[in-house]
Design a protein around this motif. Structure first.
Motif, PDB file in Angstrom:
ATOM      1  N   ALA A  61      71.000  63.538  47.880  1.00  0.00           N
ATOM      2  CA  ALA A  61      71.097  63.713  49.322  1.00  0.00           C
ATOM      3  C   ALA A  61      72.544  63.932  49.741  1.00  0.00           C
ATOM      4  O   ALA A  61      73.463  63.311  49.207  1.00  0.00           O
ATOM      5  CB  ALA A  61      70.526  62.499  50.040  1.00  0.00           C
ATOM      6  N   SER A  62      72.733  64.802  50.721  1.00  0.00           N
ATOM      7  CA  SER A  62      74.064  65.006  51.285  1.00  0.00           C
ATOM      8  C   SER A  62      74.227  64.298  52.617  1.00  0.00           C
ATOM      9  O   SER A  62      75.343  64.151  53.121  1.00  0.00           O
ATOM     10  CB  SER A  62      74.349  66.502  51.458  1.00  0.00           C
ATOM     11  OG  SER A  62      73.375  67.112  52.298  1.00  0.00           O
ATOM     12  N   LEU A 115      61.667  63.938  52.097  1.00  0.00           N
ATOM     13  CA  LEU A 115      62.860  64.252  52.877  1.00  0.00           C
ATOM     14  C   LEU A 115      63.668  65.292  52.127  1.00  0.00           C
ATOM     15  O   LEU A 115      63.728  65.274  50.893  1.00  0.00           O
ATOM     16  CB  LEU A 115      63.703  62.985  53.098  1.00  0.00           C
ATOM     17  CG  LEU A 115      63.036  61.850  53.880  1.00  0.00           C
ATOM     18  CD1 LEU A 115      64.000  60.682  54.023  1.00  0.00           C
ATOM     19  CD2 LEU A 115      62.558  62.327  55.240  1.00  0.00           C
ATOM     20  N   TYR A 116      64.299  66.189  52.874  1.00  0.00           N
ATOM     21  CA  TYR A 116      65.063  67.277  52.277  1.00  0.00           C
ATOM     22  C   TYR A 116      66.552  67.063  52.542  1.00  0.00           C
ATOM     23  O   TYR A 116      67.017  67.200  53.668  1.00  0.00           O
ATOM     24  CB  TYR A 116      64.625  68.619  52.862  1.00  0.00           C
ATOM     25  CG  TYR A 116      63.135  68.880  52.744  1.00  0.00           C
ATOM     26  CD1 TYR A 116      62.456  68.641  51.548  1.00  0.00           C
ATOM     27  CD2 TYR A 116      62.394  69.359  53.819  1.00  0.00           C
ATOM     28  CE1 TYR A 116      61.090  68.875  51.438  1.00  0.00           C
ATOM     29  CE2 TYR A 116      61.038  69.606  53.718  1.00  0.00           C
ATOM     30  CZ  TYR A 116      60.392  69.356  52.522  1.00  0.00           C
ATOM     31  OH  TYR A 116      59.041  69.585  52.421  1.00  0.00           O
ATOM     32  N   GLY A 117      67.275  66.672  51.510  1.00  0.00           N
ATOM     33  CA  GLY A 117      68.712  66.478  51.625  1.00  0.00           C
ATOM     34  C   GLY A 117      69.121  65.220  52.357  1.00  0.00           C
ATOM     35  O   GLY A 117      70.300  65.016  52.635  1.00  0.00           O
ATOM     36  N   VAL A 118      68.155  64.355  52.685  1.00  0.00           N
ATOM     37  CA  VAL A 118      68.417  63.150  53.475  1.00  0.00           C
ATOM     38  C   VAL A 118      67.893  61.919  52.737  1.00  0.00           C
ATOM     39  O   VAL A 118      66.796  61.950  52.169  1.00  0.00           O
ATOM     40  CB  VAL A 118      67.727  63.228  54.852  1.00  0.00           C
ATOM     41  CG1 VAL A 118      68.006  61.970  55.665  1.00  0.00           C
ATOM     42  CG2 VAL A 118      68.167  64.470  55.608  1.00  0.00           C
ATOM     43  N   THR A 155      77.253  63.680  45.956  1.00  0.00           N
ATOM     44  CA  THR A 155      76.642  64.683  46.842  1.00  0.00           C
ATOM     45  C   THR A 155      76.741  64.355  48.320  1.00  0.00           C
ATOM     46  O   THR A 155      76.680  65.260  49.150  1.00  0.00           O
ATOM     47  CB  THR A 155      75.158  64.889  46.499  1.00  0.00           C
ATOM     48  OG1 THR A 155      74.454  63.641  46.635  1.00  0.00           O
ATOM     49  CG2 THR A 155      74.992  65.419  45.077  1.00  0.00           C
ATOM     50  N   VAL A 156      76.856  63.077  48.687  1.00  0.00           N
ATOM     51  CA  VAL A 156      76.814  62.732  50.103  1.00  0.00           C
ATOM     52  C   VAL A 156      78.089  63.198  50.795  1.00  0.00           C
ATOM     53  O   VAL A 156      79.193  63.036  50.287  1.00  0.00           O
ATOM     54  CB  VAL A 156      76.597  61.218  50.301  1.00  0.00           C
ATOM     55  CG1 VAL A 156      77.766  60.396  49.797  1.00  0.00           C
ATOM     56  CG2 VAL A 156      76.351  60.910  51.775  1.00  0.00           C
ATOM     57  N   ARG A 157      77.912  63.804  51.966  1.00  0.00           N
ATOM     58  CA  ARG A 157      79.029  64.301  52.756  1.00  0.00           C
ATOM     59  C   ARG A 157      79.053  63.714  54.169  1.00  0.00           C
ATOM     60  O   ARG A 157      80.077  63.764  54.834  1.00  0.00           O
ATOM     61  CB  ARG A 157      78.966  65.836  52.857  1.00  0.00           C
ATOM     62  CG  ARG A 157      79.082  66.550  51.522  1.00  0.00           C
ATOM     63  CD  ARG A 157      80.455  66.362  50.907  1.00  0.00           C
ATOM     64  NE  ARG A 157      80.554  66.984  49.578  1.00  0.00           N
ATOM     65  CZ  ARG A 157      80.395  66.319  48.433  1.00  0.00           C
ATOM     66  NH1 ARG A 157      80.132  65.009  48.445  1.00  0.00           N
ATOM     67  NH2 ARG A 157      80.498  66.934  47.284  1.00  0.00           N
ATOM     68  N   THR A 158      77.913  63.156  54.586  1.00  0.00           N
ATOM     69  CA  THR A 158      77.805  62.639  55.944  1.00  0.00           C
ATOM     70  C   THR A 158      76.933  61.391  55.958  1.00  0.00           C
ATOM     71  O   THR A 158      75.906  61.341  55.274  1.00  0.00           O
ATOM     72  CB  THR A 158      77.191  63.691  56.888  1.00  0.00           C
ATOM     73  OG1 THR A 158      77.966  64.887  56.825  1.00  0.00           O
ATOM     74  CG2 THR A 158      77.165  63.196  58.317  1.00  0.00           C
ATOM     75  N   VAL A 159      77.351  60.398  56.739  1.00  0.00           N
ATOM     76  CA  VAL A 159      76.565  59.180  56.940  1.00  0.00           C
ATOM     77  C   VAL A 159      76.372  58.985  58.433  1.00  0.00           C
ATOM     78  O   VAL A 159      77.318  59.130  59.216  1.00  0.00           O
ATOM     79  CB  VAL A 159      77.264  57.949  56.331  1.00  0.00           C
ATOM     80  CG1 VAL A 159      76.547  56.661  56.731  1.00  0.00           C
ATOM     81  CG2 VAL A 159      77.329  58.066  54.806  1.00  0.00           C
ATOM     82  N   VAL A 160      75.148  58.676  58.846  1.00  0.00           N
ATOM     83  CA  VAL A 160      74.846  58.327  60.229  1.00  0.00           C
ATOM     84  C   VAL A 160      74.513  56.844  60.269  1.00  0.00           C
ATOM     85  O   VAL A 160      73.577  56.393  59.603  1.00  0.00           O
ATOM     86  CB  VAL A 160      73.667  59.143  60.789  1.00  0.00           C
ATOM     87  CG1 VAL A 160      73.289  58.650  62.187  1.00  0.00           C
ATOM     88  CG2 VAL A 160      74.011  60.624  60.827  1.00  0.00           C
ATOM     89  N   ALA A 239      76.804  68.024  56.821  1.00  0.00           N
ATOM     90  CA  ALA A 239      76.448  67.699  55.444  1.00  0.00           C
ATOM     91  C   ALA A 239      76.067  68.935  54.636  1.00  0.00           C
ATOM     92  O   ALA A 239      75.682  68.833  53.474  1.00  0.00           O
ATOM     93  CB  ALA A 239      75.288  66.700  55.433  1.00  0.00           C
ATOM     94  N   GLY A 240      76.132  70.108  55.269  1.00  0.00           N
ATOM     95  CA  GLY A 240      75.785  71.338  54.568  1.00  0.00           C
ATOM     96  C   GLY A 240      74.324  71.690  54.638  1.00  0.00           C
ATOM     97  O   GLY A 240      73.869  72.610  53.944  1.00  0.00           O
TER      98      GLY A 240
END
Length: 253
Positions: A61-62, A115-118, A155-160, A239-240
């Protein structure tokens, strides 16, 4: 399994299997099992999960969404994070609208949701009384999410962070996983964004703040569906991921 053993686990699947056997916090163990015995009237026919809840989503996941803890008659019942209550209904529906999930709802673990990418996770893995884990319980549980973020690190680029509790809980975890915290430490707020440089010179990570998707926030209008959708779409793009195309396709249907 004791959370202190989390750093020795070899992969995300092993982590998810191990966390469900954790009994490190007596108050939380007693509460999650009491909820499963007493049950709500609407769920008398359910066989409650009544164990810790692992994170959910792909290992590459990104985008990572961090909540607070499972609900006693939500995920503690269904066995999947953010399911079985209004908070999860809103979150998964919004992810589906953005093309980040294959369906708008989840009823129980193993029901086919993807989930896709999450990936979605919590800093506390057991349902706490009144949805309020103690600081000690948060810290005892920290090795689980710390190891999880270590596995996701490539791979992770963003966290919420959904809510101030998640924001404060995830900051030291991100630091341990290899990102540098700004000074002074960033403060939580809806729409707040902090950029964390990678200690190894790799890609930075963006941390977004979002009001929690709890009924307390959504029923009062503090967090609207439009606000959540806009923030998650921005986080996905950072996150791309490409949420806009899926949104347009859903609206066209």
């Amino acid at each position: 399994m004791d959370p202190a053993e989390a750093p020795s686990l070899p992969g995300l699947d092993a982590l998810d299997r191990a966390v469900v056997d954790c009994r490190a916090c007596p108050r939380l163990v007693e509460w999650r099992e009491e909820a499963a015995r007493v049950k709500r009237r609407a769920y008398q026919d359910w066989d409650y999960w009544a164990r810790p809840i692992p994170g959910f989503g792909p290992a590459d996941a990104s985008l990572v969404v961090v909540g607070l803890a499972p609900a006693a008659h939500g995920a503690n019942r269904t066995g999947r994070i953010f399911t079985g209550d209004p908070s999860g209904d809103l979150l998964y529906r919004t992810l589906h609208e953005l093309g980040l999930a294959n369906r708008p709802e989840s009823v129980v673990h193993g029901d086919g949701l993807e989930l896709y990418g999450v990936r979605i996770t919590d800093p506390v893995r057991c349902a706490p009384p009144e949805n309020k884990p103690t600081t000690e319980e948060r810290d005892t549980c920290r090795p689980w999410i710390a190891r999880e973020l270590t596995f996701l690190r490539p791979t992770v680029r963003t966290v919420v962070a959904l809510g101030g509790f998640a924001w404060q809980a995830v900051l030291p975890v991100l630091a341990d996983a290899g990102w540098q915290l700004p000074r002074p430490r960033p403060k939580f707020g809806h729409g707040a964004v902090a950029v964390l440089p990678a200690a190894d010179g790799g890609p930075p990570l963006k941390l977004f703040g979002c009001y929690h998707v709890s009924p307390r926030n959504t029923y009062t209008g503090r967090l609207t569906t439009a606000m959540l959708r806009e923030l998650l779409a921005e986080a996905a793009r950072s996150a791309g991921l490409e949420p806009v195309e899926r949104v347009e396709r859903v609206e066209a249907e």
